[in-house]
Design an enzyme around this catalytic site. Structure first.
Site, short mmCIF file in Angstrom:
data_model
loop_
_atom_site.label_atom_id
_atom_site.label_comp_id
_atom_site.label_asym_id
_atom_site.label_seq_id
_atom_site.Cartn_x
_atom_site.Cartn_y
_atom_site.Cartn_z
N HIS A 1 39.02 33.03 41.60
CA HIS A 1 37.65 33.34 41.17
C HIS A 1 37.26 34.72 41.67
CE1 HIS A 1 33.67 32.41 39.69
NE2 HIS A 1 33.20 32.97 40.81
N ASP B 1 33.83 25.74 40.65
CA ASP B 1 34.12 26.74 41.69
C ASP B 1 33.74 26.22 43.08
OD1 ASP B 1 35.01 28.52 39.70
OD2 ASP B 1 32.98 29.23 39.36
N MET C 1 39.02 29.40 31.51
CA MET C 1 37.57 29.36 31.45
C MET C 1 37.08 28.02 30.89
SD MET C 1 37.27 32.19 32.89
CE MET C 1 35.71 33.03 32.79
N ARG C 2 37.41 26.95 31.61
CA ARG C 2 36.96 25.61 31.24
C ARG C 2 36.41 24.93 32.47
NH1 ARG C 2 36.43 23.71 26.35
NH2 ARG C 2 36.77 21.62 27.19
N ILE C 3 35.30 24.22 32.28
CA ILE C 3 34.82 23.34 33.34
C ILE C 3 35.63 22.06 33.24
CG2 ILE C 3 32.85 21.95 34.09
CD1 ILE C 3 31.07 24.27 32.97
N LEU C 4 36.18 21.61 34.36
CA LEU C 4 37.08 20.45 34.32
C LEU C 4 36.39 19.21 34.86
CD1 LEU C 4 40.19 22.42 35.54
CD2 LEU C 4 39.98 21.30 33.30
N ARG D 1 35.00 16.88 26.01
CA ARG D 1 35.59 17.53 27.18
C ARG D 1 36.58 16.58 27.87
NH1 ARG D 1 34.20 22.03 29.76
NH2 ARG D 1 32.35 22.42 28.52
#
Ligand code: GAR
Length: 198
Positions: free
Chosen positions: A112, A148, A95-98, A70
């Site tokens: 969102h 988020d 749709m990626r967690i950063l 990641r």
């Protein structure tokens, strides 16, 4: 001529928000400033790529599956964006967690489909609809490495009416997104004429 104001729009799927932003802003002139949308995706199969192409825009592709971690992907994505020197980076269905590898280098906003801090994550519309609440909504917030979780910039409520189905609610959420996100972008970039015509 002045360099155009560049808005990088990151997406992973359908791209309806991308297309909406292209329609609102791309190639439009506000005072002396022209706006350019730069589409960026992490998925070669994202339908939004074809939508952008229909408007004559080439999407920059960085496939996360080509990176071993990641962090490696986030570093490459930050470098790509820094090379383009965007005036604003917008996550619209990205749709990626950063990780901090990205968020420490790039200031961005995210769209969102819930009234944050309620219903974080990838299934916000379904969870919001199933919650028993009489209202859902959409949020634009600053991006941090907390999913988020950054500062809320704007929200719009969407009522959940008696007899509402997930399909009708989803359509109302999308309509709310398609008005709220351009308004926030116009505010942040001080595109006053756009705001008036929204
Ligand atoms: C939008 O509803 C956006 O809010 C959501 O993905 C959808 C993308 O639609 N994003 C998230 O759920 C982020 N957690 P689109 O590809 O048609 O613009």
């Amino acid at each position: 001529m002045a360099r155009p104001l560049t808005v990088a729009v990151l997406f992973s799927g359908r791209g309806s928000n991308l297309e909406n932003l292209i329609r609102h802003f791309h190639g439009k002139r506000f005072d002396t400033k022209e706006v350019r949308i730069l589409p960026v995706t992490n998925r070669p199969e994202a339908p939004g790529i074809a939508l952008a192409a229909r408007h004559g825009l080439k999407t920059r592709l960085l496939d996360h599956r080509n990176y071993e971690s990641r962090e490696a992907f986030d570093t490459a994505l930050a470098a790509l964006l820094e090379g383009e020197r965007p005036d604003l980076v917008v996550l619209a269905g990205f749709m990626r967690i950063l990780t901090p590898r990205f968020t420490d280098r790039i200031e961005a906003i995210n769209l969102h489909p819930s009234l944050l801090p309620l219903f974080k994550g990838a299934n916000a519309i379904e969870e919001s609809f199933a919650s028993g609440m009489k209202v859902g909504g959409v949020t634009v917030h600053r991006v941090t490495s907390e999913l988020d979780g950054g500062e809320i910039l704007a929200q719009r409520c969407v009522p959940i009416e008696p007899g509402e189905t997930l399909e009708t609610f989803t359509r109302k959420i999308q309509a709310a997104e398609h008005t709220l996100l351009p308004e926030v972008i116009a505010d942040l970039l001080d595109l006053t004429e756009t705001k008036e015509s929204l």
